[in-house]
Every structure is written in C-alpha cells, then in structure tokens.
Design a protein around this motif. Structure first.
Motif, PDB file in Angstrom:
ATOM      1  N   ASP A  58       0.800  -1.228   0.000  1.00 32.35           N
ATOM      2  CA  ASP A  58       0.000   0.000   0.000  1.00 32.35           C
ATOM      3  C   ASP A  58       0.831   1.276   0.000  1.00 32.35           C
ATOM      4  OD1 ASP A  58      -2.247  -1.531   0.022  1.00 32.35           O
ATOM      5  OD2 ASP A  58      -2.537  -1.408   2.195  1.00 32.35           O
ATOM      6  N   ILE A  59       2.081   1.198   0.354  1.00 26.25           N
ATOM      7  CA  ILE A  59       2.900   2.408   0.467  1.00 26.25           C
ATOM      8  C   ILE A  59       3.112   3.070  -0.893  1.00 26.25           C
ATOM      9  CG2 ILE A  59       5.327   1.761   0.200  1.00 26.25           C
ATOM     10  CD1 ILE A  59       4.052   3.527   3.212  1.00 26.25           C
ATOM     11  N   TYR A  60       3.079   2.292  -1.968  1.00 27.40           N
ATOM     12  CA  TYR A  60       3.255   2.853  -3.309  1.00 27.40           C
ATOM     13  C   TYR A  60       2.089   3.755  -3.681  1.00 27.40           C
ATOM     14  CZ  TYR A  60       7.109  -0.389  -4.031  1.00 27.40           C
ATOM     15  OH  TYR A  60       8.286  -1.060  -3.930  1.00 27.40           O
ATOM     16  N   PHE A  61       0.899   3.431  -3.222  1.00 26.59           N
ATOM     17  CA  PHE A  61      -0.260   4.241  -3.547  1.00 26.59           C
ATOM     18  C   PHE A  61      -0.190   5.596  -2.838  1.00 26.59           C
ATOM     19  CE2 PHE A  61      -1.667  -0.217  -3.899  1.00 26.59           C
ATOM     20  CZ  PHE A  61      -1.803  -0.239  -5.274  1.00 26.59           C
ATOM     21  N   GLU A  62       0.341   5.612  -1.639  1.00 27.57           N
ATOM     22  CA  GLU A  62       0.534   6.889  -0.938  1.00 27.57           C
ATOM     23  C   GLU A  62       1.600   7.724  -1.624  1.00 27.57           C
ATOM     24  OE1 GLU A  62       1.238   6.158   3.180  1.00 27.57           O
ATOM     25  OE2 GLU A  62      -0.552   4.919   3.398  1.00 27.57           O
ATOM     26  N   ALA A  63       2.646   7.070  -2.103  1.00 30.68           N
ATOM     27  CA  ALA A  63       3.693   7.790  -2.840  1.00 30.68           C
ATOM     28  C   ALA A  63       3.131   8.366  -4.137  1.00 30.68           C
ATOM     29  CB  ALA A  63       4.861   6.862  -3.130  1.00 30.68           C
ATOM     30  N   ALA A  64       2.255   7.623  -4.806  1.00 31.72           N
ATOM     31  CA  ALA A  64       1.626   8.122  -6.032  1.00 31.72           C
ATOM     32  C   ALA A  64       0.750   9.334  -5.739  1.00 31.72           C
ATOM     33  CB  ALA A  64       0.817   7.013  -6.693  1.00 31.72           C
ATOM     34  N   LEU A  65       0.051   9.310  -4.626  1.00 30.64           N
ATOM     35  CA  LEU A  65      -0.787  10.442  -4.247  1.00 30.64           C
ATOM     36  C   LEU A  65       0.058  11.686  -3.960  1.00 30.64           C
ATOM     37  CD1 LEU A  65      -3.652  11.419  -3.573  1.00 30.64           C
ATOM     38  CD2 LEU A  65      -3.237  10.692  -1.231  1.00 30.64           C
ATOM     39  N   LEU A  66       1.160  11.507  -3.270  1.00 32.19           N
ATOM     40  CA  LEU A  66       2.047  12.643  -2.989  1.00 32.19           C
ATOM     41  C   LEU A  66       2.653  13.204  -4.271  1.00 32.19           C
ATOM     42  CD1 LEU A  66       3.860  11.384   0.221  1.00 32.19           C
ATOM     43  CD2 LEU A  66       2.213  13.244   0.041  1.00 32.19           C
ATOM     44  N   LEU A  67       3.052  12.319  -5.185  1.00 26.92           N
ATOM     45  CA  LEU A  67       3.607  12.789  -6.458  1.00 26.92           C
ATOM     46  C   LEU A  67       2.548  13.527  -7.267  1.00 26.92           C
ATOM     47  CD1 LEU A  67       6.023  12.906  -8.344  1.00 26.92           C
ATOM     48  CD2 LEU A  67       5.291  10.714  -9.280  1.00 26.92           C
ATOM     49  N   ALA A  68       1.303  13.101  -7.193  1.00 25.70           N
ATOM     50  CA  ALA A  68       0.224  13.796  -7.907  1.00 25.70           C
ATOM     51  C   ALA A  68       0.047  15.212  -7.377  1.00 25.70           C
ATOM     52  CB  ALA A  68      -1.072  13.013  -7.772  1.00 25.70           C
ATOM     53  N   MET A  69       0.104  15.368  -6.065  1.00 22.45           N
ATOM     54  CA  MET A  69      -0.046  16.710  -5.486  1.00 22.45           C
ATOM     55  C   MET A  69       1.129  17.604  -5.849  1.00 22.45           C
ATOM     56  SD  MET A  69      -1.837  16.097  -1.797  1.00 22.45           S
ATOM     57  CE  MET A  69      -0.622  14.995  -1.146  1.00 22.45           C
ATOM     58  N   VAL A  70       2.331  17.086  -5.762  1.00 26.99           N
ATOM     59  CA  VAL A  70       3.520  17.878  -6.098  1.00 26.99           C
ATOM     60  C   VAL A  70       3.531  18.210  -7.589  1.00 26.99           C
ATOM     61  CG1 VAL A  70       6.040  17.802  -6.205  1.00 26.99           C
ATOM     62  CG2 VAL A  70       4.860  17.041  -4.161  1.00 26.99           C
ATOM     63  N   GLY A  71       3.138  17.255  -8.423  1.00 26.52           N
ATOM     64  CA  GLY A  71       3.096  17.502  -9.864  1.00 26.52           C
ATOM     65  C   GLY A  71       2.104  18.582 -10.233  1.00 26.52           C
ATOM     66  N   PHE A  72       0.945  18.591  -9.586  1.00 29.18           N
ATOM     67  CA  PHE A  72      -0.048  19.619  -9.864  1.00 29.18           C
ATOM     68  C   PHE A  72       0.467  20.996  -9.469  1.00 29.18           C
ATOM     69  CE2 PHE A  72      -3.567  22.254  -8.300  1.00 29.18           C
ATOM     70  CZ  PHE A  72      -4.250  22.425  -9.491  1.00 29.18           C
ATOM     71  N   VAL A  73       1.050  21.094  -8.292  1.00 31.19           N
ATOM     72  CA  VAL A  73       1.575  22.386  -7.835  1.00 31.19           C
ATOM     73  C   VAL A  73       2.703  22.854  -8.747  1.00 31.19           C
ATOM     74  CG1 VAL A  73       2.790  23.529  -5.937  1.00 31.19           C
ATOM     75  CG2 VAL A  73       0.844  22.057  -5.456  1.00 31.19           C
ATOM     76  N   GLY A  74       3.543  21.934  -9.194  1.00 33.58           N
ATOM     77  CA  GLY A  74       4.631  22.292 -10.108  1.00 33.58           C
ATOM     78  C   GLY A  74       4.116  22.795 -11.441  1.00 33.58           C
ATOM     79  N   THR A  75       3.105  22.160 -11.970  1.00 38.25           N
ATOM     80  CA  THR A  75       2.539  22.605 -13.244  1.00 38.25           C
ATOM     81  C   THR A  75       1.907  23.985 -13.116  1.00 38.25           C
ATOM     82  OG1 THR A  75       2.101  20.324 -13.874  1.00 38.25           O
ATOM     83  CG2 THR A  75       0.898  22.017 -15.067  1.00 38.25           C
ATOM     84  N   VAL A  76       1.199  24.217 -12.041  1.00 38.01           N
ATOM     85  CA  VAL A  76       0.601  25.539 -11.823  1.00 38.01           C
ATOM     86  C   VAL A  76       1.690  26.595 -11.678  1.00 38.01           C
ATOM     87  CG1 VAL A  76      -0.747  26.909 -10.193  1.00 38.01           C
ATOM     88  CG2 VAL A  76      -1.537  24.653 -10.868  1.00 38.01           C
TER      89      VAL A  76
END
Length: 89
Positions: A58-76
C-alpha cells in the motif's frame, strides 16, 4: 495473469515516457514542454501504481498520491511563471 498485465502496462508506460521525453526535449514552444512534463508526471504516477499492484504494497499508492499533489503544484507554478514572469506576487 495479473503479472502479464502489469508487465504489458509497464511496457506501454515506458513507451509513453520516452515519447514525452522526446516532446520535452524537442518541443517548439515552452507550453509544449510544460504539457510534456505534466504528462510525464502522470505516467510516473501510473508506473508507481503498477509497481504497487505487482508488489501488493500500500505504500506505493501513498507515494503516487504525494507525487500527484507535487506535480499539480509544479505545473501551476510553471504556468504562472510563463504568464506573469514570477511565481510569488
């Protein structure tokens, strides 16, 4: 059977990442490069999720969620920098 599906998915995502890298390096405009980088983040999230499925952890899914948040902020932040010239007003 799920192992073959994960391997096929990883192969497809590897091809997608290589094509995104090509667009990132050869993009005619900055906007194309930003979109390519955002798409690479989405593909990296998918790779992490597939590894989590293959490993049954399950830890990979949490890492994917964190990367999604960081990726969105980076794109903005990239888009705001292109439009206004600075990130913080």
């Amino acid at each position: 059977m799920i192992g073959y599906t994960v391997i096929f998915g990883l192969a497809c995502l590897t091809l997608a990442l290589l094509l995104n890298l090509w667009r990132l390096l050869r993009g005619p405009e900055v906007a194309d490069r930003i979109v390519a980088l955002d798409t690479m983040v989405i593909n990296a999230i998918a790779v992490i999720v597939l590894i989590g499925i293959a490993d049954a952890n399950d830890i990979y899914f949490e890492a994917a969620l964190l990367l999604a948040m960081v990726g969105f902020v980076g794109t903005v932040a990239y888009c705001k920098f292109i439009l206004r010239g600075d990130i913080v007003e």
